[in-house]
Design a protein around this motif. Structure first.
Motif, PDB file in Angstrom:
ATOM      1  N   LEU A 152      14.907  21.403  20.121  1.00 30.05           N
ATOM      2  CA  LEU A 152      14.997  22.846  19.938  1.00 30.05           C
ATOM      3  C   LEU A 152      14.246  23.543  21.055  1.00 30.05           C
ATOM      4  CD1 LEU A 152      14.306  23.057  16.082  1.00 30.05           C
ATOM      5  CD2 LEU A 152      16.513  22.950  17.226  1.00 30.05           C
ATOM      6  N   GLN A 153      14.512  24.819  21.203  1.00 31.82           N
ATOM      7  CA  GLN A 153      13.840  25.600  22.226  1.00 31.82           C
ATOM      8  C   GLN A 153      12.431  25.984  21.806  1.00 31.82           C
ATOM      9  OE1 GLN A 153      15.037  26.196  25.234  1.00 31.82           O
ATOM     10  NE2 GLN A 153      13.217  27.302  25.904  1.00 31.82           N
ATOM     11  N   ASP A 154      12.243  26.351  20.528  1.00 27.88           N
ATOM     12  CA  ASP A 154      10.953  26.832  20.033  1.00 27.88           C
ATOM     13  C   ASP A 154      10.591  26.056  18.775  1.00 27.88           C
ATOM     14  OD1 ASP A 154       8.667  28.174  19.407  1.00 27.88           O
ATOM     15  OD2 ASP A 154       9.558  30.176  19.369  1.00 27.88           O
ATOM     16  N   TYR A 155       9.436  25.395  18.795  1.00 28.78           N
ATOM     17  CA  TYR A 155       8.967  24.611  17.653  1.00 28.78           C
ATOM     18  C   TYR A 155       7.804  25.273  16.916  1.00 28.78           C
ATOM     19  CZ  TYR A 155      11.621  20.714  19.674  1.00 28.78           C
ATOM     20  OH  TYR A 155      12.612  19.909  20.168  1.00 28.78           O
ATOM     21  N   SER A 156       7.481  26.481  17.266  1.00 27.79           N
ATOM     22  CA  SER A 156       6.284  27.124  16.709  1.00 27.79           C
ATOM     23  C   SER A 156       6.433  27.328  15.205  1.00 27.79           C
ATOM     24  CB  SER A 156       6.045  28.466  17.400  1.00 27.79           C
ATOM     25  OG  SER A 156       5.863  28.287  18.789  1.00 27.79           O
ATOM     26  N   GLY A 157       5.289  27.197  14.501  1.00 29.24           N
ATOM     27  CA  GLY A 157       5.281  27.413  13.061  1.00 29.24           C
ATOM     28  C   GLY A 157       4.213  26.569  12.396  1.00 29.24           C
ATOM     29  N   ASN A 158       4.181  26.631  11.076  1.00 31.24           N
ATOM     30  CA  ASN A 158       3.183  25.922  10.287  1.00 31.24           C
ATOM     31  C   ASN A 158       3.830  24.692   9.661  1.00 31.24           C
ATOM     32  OD1 ASN A 158       0.619  25.511   9.214  1.00 31.24           O
ATOM     33  ND2 ASN A 158       1.159  26.528   7.297  1.00 31.24           N
ATOM     34  N   TYR A 159       3.531  23.515  10.183  1.00 29.98           N
ATOM     35  CA  TYR A 159       4.037  22.256   9.652  1.00 29.98           C
ATOM     36  C   TYR A 159       3.122  21.775   8.516  1.00 29.98           C
ATOM     37  CZ  TYR A 159       7.022  22.088  13.788  1.00 29.98           C
ATOM     38  OH  TYR A 159       7.947  22.378  14.755  1.00 29.98           O
ATOM     39  N   THR A 160       3.682  20.979   7.609  1.00 31.96           N
ATOM     40  CA  THR A 160       2.911  20.460   6.469  1.00 31.96           C
ATOM     41  C   THR A 160       3.019  18.950   6.443  1.00 31.96           C
ATOM     42  OG1 THR A 160       3.319  22.465   5.170  1.00 31.96           O
ATOM     43  CG2 THR A 160       2.605  20.507   3.974  1.00 31.96           C
ATOM     44  N   ALA A 161       1.857  18.273   6.502  1.00 32.98           N
ATOM     45  CA  ALA A 161       1.812  16.816   6.378  1.00 32.98           C
ATOM     46  C   ALA A 161       1.607  16.479   4.909  1.00 32.98           C
ATOM     47  CB  ALA A 161       0.694  16.236   7.227  1.00 32.98           C
ATOM     48  N   SER A 162       2.575  15.808   4.319  1.00 37.03           N
ATOM     49  CA  SER A 162       2.505  15.371   2.925  1.00 37.03           C
ATOM     50  C   SER A 162       2.232  13.873   2.931  1.00 37.03           C
ATOM     51  CB  SER A 162       3.812  15.698   2.205  1.00 37.03           C
ATOM     52  OG  SER A 162       3.777  15.252   0.871  1.00 37.03           O
ATOM     53  N   LEU A 163       0.987  13.480   2.641  1.00 35.53           N
ATOM     54  CA  LEU A 163       0.528  12.098   2.789  1.00 35.53           C
ATOM     55  C   LEU A 163       0.203  11.494   1.429  1.00 35.53           C
ATOM     56  CD1 LEU A 163      -1.842  12.623   5.857  1.00 35.53           C
ATOM     57  CD2 LEU A 163       0.595  12.040   5.867  1.00 35.53           C
ATOM     58  N   VAL A 164       0.682  10.265   1.212  1.00 32.20           N
ATOM     59  CA  VAL A 164       0.442   9.555  -0.036  1.00 32.20           C
ATOM     60  C   VAL A 164      -0.937   8.903   0.031  1.00 32.20           C
ATOM     61  CG1 VAL A 164       1.241   7.730  -1.569  1.00 32.20           C
ATOM     62  CG2 VAL A 164       2.901   9.162  -0.352  1.00 32.20           C
ATOM     63  N   ALA A 165      -1.838   9.363  -0.850  1.00 29.91           N
ATOM     64  CA  ALA A 165      -3.186   8.783  -0.911  1.00 29.91           C
ATOM     65  C   ALA A 165      -3.171   7.512  -1.748  1.00 29.91           C
ATOM     66  CB  ALA A 165      -4.162   9.789  -1.496  1.00 29.91           C
ATOM     67  N   CYS A 166      -3.881   6.508  -1.286  1.00 29.23           N
ATOM     68  CA  CYS A 166      -4.000   5.240  -2.017  1.00 29.23           C
ATOM     69  C   CYS A 166      -5.490   4.996  -2.243  1.00 29.23           C
ATOM     70  CB  CYS A 166      -3.362   4.106  -1.226  1.00 29.23           C
ATOM     71  SG  CYS A 166      -2.950   2.653  -2.202  1.00 29.23           S
ATOM     72  N   VAL A 167      -5.929   5.080  -3.511  1.00 33.53           N
ATOM     73  CA  VAL A 167      -7.356   5.052  -3.855  1.00 33.53           C
ATOM     74  C   VAL A 167      -7.772   3.642  -4.237  1.00 33.53           C
ATOM     75  CG1 VAL A 167      -9.106   5.957  -5.404  1.00 33.53           C
ATOM     76  CG2 VAL A 167      -7.278   7.448  -4.585  1.00 33.53           C
ATOM     77  N   ALA A 168      -8.907   3.191  -3.693  1.00 31.46           N
ATOM     78  CA  ALA A 168      -9.486   1.895  -4.052  1.00 31.46           C
ATOM     79  C   ALA A 168     -10.570   2.090  -5.104  1.00 31.46           C
ATOM     80  CB  ALA A 168     -10.065   1.218  -2.810  1.00 31.46           C
ATOM     81  N   ALA A 169     -10.732   1.110  -5.951  1.00 33.25           N
ATOM     82  CA  ALA A 169     -11.745   1.186  -7.006  1.00 33.25           C
ATOM     83  C   ALA A 169     -13.140   1.255  -6.401  1.00 33.25           C
ATOM     84  CB  ALA A 169     -11.613  -0.022  -7.915  1.00 33.25           C
ATOM     85  N   PRO A 170     -14.039   1.994  -7.016  1.00 35.45           N
ATOM     86  CA  PRO A 170     -15.410   2.070  -6.496  1.00 35.45           C
ATOM     87  C   PRO A 170     -16.044   0.686  -6.404  1.00 35.45           C
ATOM     88  CG  PRO A 170     -15.052   3.736  -8.173  1.00 35.45           C
ATOM     89  CD  PRO A 170     -13.863   2.846  -8.208  1.00 35.45           C
ATOM     90  N   GLY A 171     -16.702   0.428  -5.298  1.00 29.97           N
ATOM     91  CA  GLY A 171     -17.354  -0.853  -5.087  1.00 29.97           C
ATOM     92  C   GLY A 171     -16.437  -1.923  -4.548  1.00 29.97           C
ATOM     93  N   LEU A 172     -15.107  -1.663  -4.475  1.00 27.67           N
ATOM     94  CA  LEU A 172     -14.171  -2.663  -3.971  1.00 27.67           C
ATOM     95  C   LEU A 172     -14.286  -2.761  -2.462  1.00 27.67           C
ATOM     96  CD1 LEU A 172     -11.814  -4.600  -4.668  1.00 27.67           C
ATOM     97  CD2 LEU A 172     -10.258  -2.673  -4.252  1.00 27.67           C
ATOM     98  N   GLN A 173     -14.454  -3.983  -1.986  1.00 29.75           N
ATOM     99  CA  GLN A 173     -14.588  -4.203  -0.555  1.00 29.75           C
ATOM    100  C   GLN A 173     -13.220  -4.309   0.097  1.00 29.75           C
ATOM    101  OE1 GLN A 173     -17.579  -4.140   1.035  1.00 29.75           O
ATOM    102  NE2 GLN A 173     -18.422  -3.645  -0.994  1.00 29.75           N
ATOM    103  N   TYR A 174     -13.152  -3.868   1.373  1.00 29.20           N
ATOM    104  CA  TYR A 174     -11.903  -3.906   2.119  1.00 29.20           C
ATOM    105  C   TYR A 174     -11.538  -5.348   2.457  1.00 29.20           C
ATOM    106  CZ  TYR A 174      -8.442  -3.131   5.780  1.00 29.20           C
ATOM    107  OH  TYR A 174      -7.310  -3.144   6.530  1.00 29.20           O
ATOM    108  N   THR A 175     -10.263  -5.686   2.309  1.00 23.86           N
ATOM    109  CA  THR A 175      -9.754  -7.014   2.651  1.00 23.86           C
ATOM    110  C   THR A 175      -8.483  -6.838   3.479  1.00 23.86           C
ATOM    111  OG1 THR A 175      -8.394  -7.163   0.656  1.00 23.86           O
ATOM    112  CG2 THR A 175     -10.678  -7.988   0.517  1.00 23.86           C
TER     113      THR A 175
END
Length: 477
Positions: A157-180
């Motif tokens: 397009l010629q003009d891309y100006s505007g307010n874009y929205t990032a819709s991101l799926v959050a994935c929550v880990a249990a408290p105290g769970l270590q990364y693997t």
């Protein structure tokens, strides 16, 4: 909550579900101890004072996990930082940005635990394009990981100006769970996705047009001889078919941006008419050009003797405009030159109704004294575009003849050779007639039906065959 209960000796005094709500009400009690140590004079020495109290806290929460211990839903929030706004080679928008989560977990593009939702970027309202989102890199931790993303528009397009929205799926880990390394299956996706705003102000700048240089000439044809007398800039192409009695009027016009007509002269030197090969339009009427089937040199200003003035006893009556006494007014337009020819001979050539014109011309100073800049006082010739024109397809000419093929030319040459051999014997008692009245067009470039290669026919040269050595009469073939 795990640390309060397990490590600090806290007690969950009550946990009940609030009526008419999906929330639970929890009351937690935690014992607080305070010991003050002080020094006293003898005989007491050091003394201590101990205090104890109960801290009671009540709160509401939405149950996230059910298990042996209580786990609370975290506040899902993040920070988004736009790193780069650009356009790719196809002109599509590129958005490079990073996210930093403020919860124990990260963002994912999709998750099997929530197959109906995906992370994406929505364009501003009214922008006619969609966006594709890709996760480039993620930091290997649950604790506020930094993640890199790239969003690309589907269209340019010629003009891309505007307010874009990032819709991101959050994935929550249990408290105290270590990364693997198998972290994707250890977190739980949250619905709805987290929405973050991306303000963009970007106009796609068009690529500059390639700079080209040209003589600004135009090739126009018409069927009206009077068009040579009118202003050249008002001429328009004739798009209809030409009938046998009509004349093609060609114009080469030079219309430069700056008015240089008073100092320079356009001159047409040669004019070709040609046909394509096997329904293929030729790229040029000059011999050796791709797609060329048959070519005729109508006019040659420098060597008129080599031009093809007729075919099958039909004259083209081709002339340059400068050779016509009644078109003298054309001299008032030094930036234009023209020519005429009749199309009747083309009807006697059975090669179809689609023909093409091409002219070779030069532009040089009007005054001969200005030629001193050139070594040989010559001017380079420029080729015009190949201009198509049509004959009327519904007209059938009874005496139309096929264009001479290479095999026919060889056979005719053999007849001439046999006739020449008869000169020394008594077999040639009567006047020999040509075996065929098919005349090969002059300066022709033909297509071989067997090899597919172009064959060049030489100009036809009259040959006289004598019947009697004592006679001065002969037959011309």
């Amino acid at each position: 909550m795990n640390e309060i209960v397990n490590d600090c000796g806290g007690r969950i005094k009550s946990e009940v579900q609030v009526e008419g709500s999906d929330k639970n009400h929890v009351t937690v009690s935690l014992s607080l101890y305070l010991k003050r140590l002080s020094a006293s004079g003898p005989p007491i020495g050091w003394s201590t004072v101990e205090h104890q109290t109960e801290l009671e806290v009540s709160f509401h929460y939405r149950p996230l996990l059910w298990g042996s211990q209580l786990k609370l839903q975290q506040l899902l929030n993040a920070t988004l930082q736009l790193k780069r706004v650009a356009a790719d080679s196809d002109g599509r928008l590129l958005l490079d940005f990073t996210t930093t989560t403020h919860f124990h977990g990260w963002f994912v593009t999709s998750h099997r635990g929530a197959p109906h939702v995906r992370s994406t970027v929505y364009p501003p309202h009214g922008l006619l394009t969609n966006m594709s989102l890709h996760l480039i890199w993620s930091q290997a931790t649950w604790n506020s990981p930094v993640q890199s993303w790239r969003a690309t528009s589907d269209y340019s397009l010629q003009d891309y100006s505007g307010n874009y929205t990032a819709s991101l799926v959050a994935c929550v880990a249990a408290p105290g769970l270590q990364y693997t390394p198998n972290a994707a299956s250890d977190c739980i996706p949250q619905v709805p996705p987290v929405r973050l705003s991306i303000p963009v102000n970007f106009q796609h700048s068009a690529k500059p047009a390639a700079l080209s240089y040209g003589l600004e000439t135009h090739f126009v044809i018409s069927n009206n001889l009077d068009s040579l007398l009118g202003p050249p800039e008002n001429l328009q192409d004739y798009k209809g078919p030409y009938f046998p009695e009509e004349t093609v009027v060609g114009h080469i016009l030079w219309l430069p941006t700056h008015q240089l007509h008073s100092a320079y002269q356009l001159t047409v030197h040669r004019v070709y008419v040609c046909s394509g090969n096997a329904d293929t339009a030729p790229t040029s009427c000059l011999r050796g050009s791709p797609g060329l089937g048959h070519t005729i040199l109508l006019l040659d200003r420098d060597d008129p003797e080599i031009s093809d003035d007729s075919y099958n006893d039909n004259s083209f009556e081709a002339r340059f405009a400068s050779e016509m006494d009644d078109i003298g007014k054309l001299a008032h337009f030094p930036g234009a030159d023209g020519f005429i020819f009749k199309v009747a001979p083309l009807y006697s050539m059975n090669v179809g109704n689609q023909w093409y014109l091409q002219a070779l011309y030069s532009i040089g100073p009007r005054s001969a004294t200005r030629y001193t800049r050139s070594v040989d006082n010559g001017l380079p010739e420029n080729a015009s575009t190949v201009k198509p024109f049509l004959l009327e397809p519904s007209i059938n000419v009874p005496h139309a003849k096929e264009v001479l093929a290479p095999g026919t030319f060889i056979a005719a040459a053999g007849v001439i050779l046999l006739t020449a051999c008869c000169l020394g014997g008594a077999l040639c008692q009567s006047r020999r007639q040509p075996t065929s009245d098919v005349v090969a067009p002059l300066n022709s470039s033909l297509q071989s039906p067997n090899t597919g290669k172009q064959q060049v026919l030489l100009r036809a040269i009259p040959v006289t065959v004598w019947n009697d050595l004592a006679s001065n009469e002969g037959t011309e073939v």
